[in-house]
Design a protein around this motif. Structure first.
Motif, PDB file in Angstrom:
ATOM      1  N   CYS A  29       1.232  -1.491   0.238  1.00  0.00           N
ATOM      2  CA  CYS A  29      -0.564   0.128   0.178  1.00  0.00           C
ATOM      3  C   CYS A  29       0.954   1.028  -0.271  1.00  0.00           C
ATOM      4  CB  CYS A  29      -0.815   0.407   1.598  1.00  0.00           C
ATOM      5  SG  CYS A  29      -1.914   1.430   1.548  1.00  0.00           S
ATOM      6  N   TYR A  31       0.114   3.866  -0.003  1.00  0.00           N
ATOM      7  CA  TYR A  31      -0.610   4.890   1.209  1.00  0.00           C
ATOM      8  C   TYR A  31      -0.039   4.656   3.205  1.00  0.00           C
ATOM      9  CZ  TYR A  31      -3.960   8.195   4.166  1.00  0.00           C
ATOM     10  OH  TYR A  31      -4.617   8.798   4.896  1.00  0.00           O
ATOM     11  N   CYS A  32      -0.723   3.609   2.919  1.00  0.00           N
ATOM     12  CA  CYS A  32       0.296   3.083   4.682  1.00  0.00           C
ATOM     13  C   CYS A  32       1.823   2.896   4.374  1.00  0.00           C
ATOM     14  CB  CYS A  32      -0.967   1.684   5.342  1.00  0.00           C
ATOM     15  SG  CYS A  32      -2.213   2.036   5.143  1.00  0.00           S
ATOM     16  N   PHE A  55      -8.992   3.201   9.658  1.00  0.00           N
ATOM     17  CA  PHE A  55      -9.803   4.222   9.639  1.00  0.00           C
ATOM     18  C   PHE A  55     -10.665   4.723   9.448  1.00  0.00           C
ATOM     19  CE2 PHE A  55      -6.786   2.317   6.497  1.00  0.00           C
ATOM     20  CZ  PHE A  55      -5.674   3.109   6.429  1.00  0.00           C
TER      21      PHE A  55
END
Ligand SMILES: [Zn+2]
Length: 122
Positions: A29, A31-32, A55
Motif C-alpha cells: 500500500c 498510502y500506508c 481508518f
C-alpha cells in the motif's frame, strides 16, 4: 517549451510503474507505506491486507467489535501518508534496481522498511 503532468488515471499496477513504489509484497500500500498491515496466507501463499478499521473514526462501533473481525479491538490511528520531503529522503537512501536478466534479485524483504523499486522521473 515547458510541460507539466497534472494527474494520471491508472490502475494499481500502472501506479507502481509510474510512482516507483512496488504494489506487491508486504508493503504494497503506497498510502500506508511502512505501516501496511499485512498477513501471509500460508496455504494461499500470498499476502492479504488487513487493519482497515484503523481508518474509522475513534468512536466507531466496529473498532470495539472483536467477534466479527480478528478477535481484537482496533486502537491504532490511521497511518500518516508520506510527505514530499519524506519521499525525497527515502529516495536518497536506496539504490535503484537494475533492470534486465543479468542480475538475480535479492530477497531481503524481511528487513525492508520501504517498497521503492525505482526512482520515478516524475
Ligand atoms: Zn493502506
Amino acid at each position: 517549451m515547458h510541460a507539466a503532468l497534472m494527474w494520471t488515471i491508472n490502475d494499481f499496477p500502472a501506479y507502481a510503474m509510474l510512482s516507483g513504489w512496488s504494489t506487491k509484497g508486504k508493503l504494497a500500500c503506497p498510502y500506508c507505506h511502512m505501516h501496511t498491515d499485512h498477513l501471509w496466507l500460508k496455504y494461499g501463499r500470498k499476502y492479504c491486507y488487513m487493519g482497515h478499521r484503523r481508518f474509522l473514526s475513534r468512536d466507531h462501533k466496529w473498532r470495539r467489535n472483536k467477534s466479527c473481525f480478528n478477535n481484537e479491538t482496533e486502537n491504532r490511528d490511521a497511518p500518516v501518508p508520506l510527505s514530499g520531503n519524506d519521499v525525497v529522503q527515502q529516495h536518497a537512501s536506496f539504490e535503484q534496481e537494475t533492470f534486465g536478466k543479468t542480475r538475480k534479485r535479492k530477497r531481503d524483504d524481511d528487513n525492508k522498511w520501504h517498497n521503492w523499486r525505482n526512482k520515478s522521473i516524475f
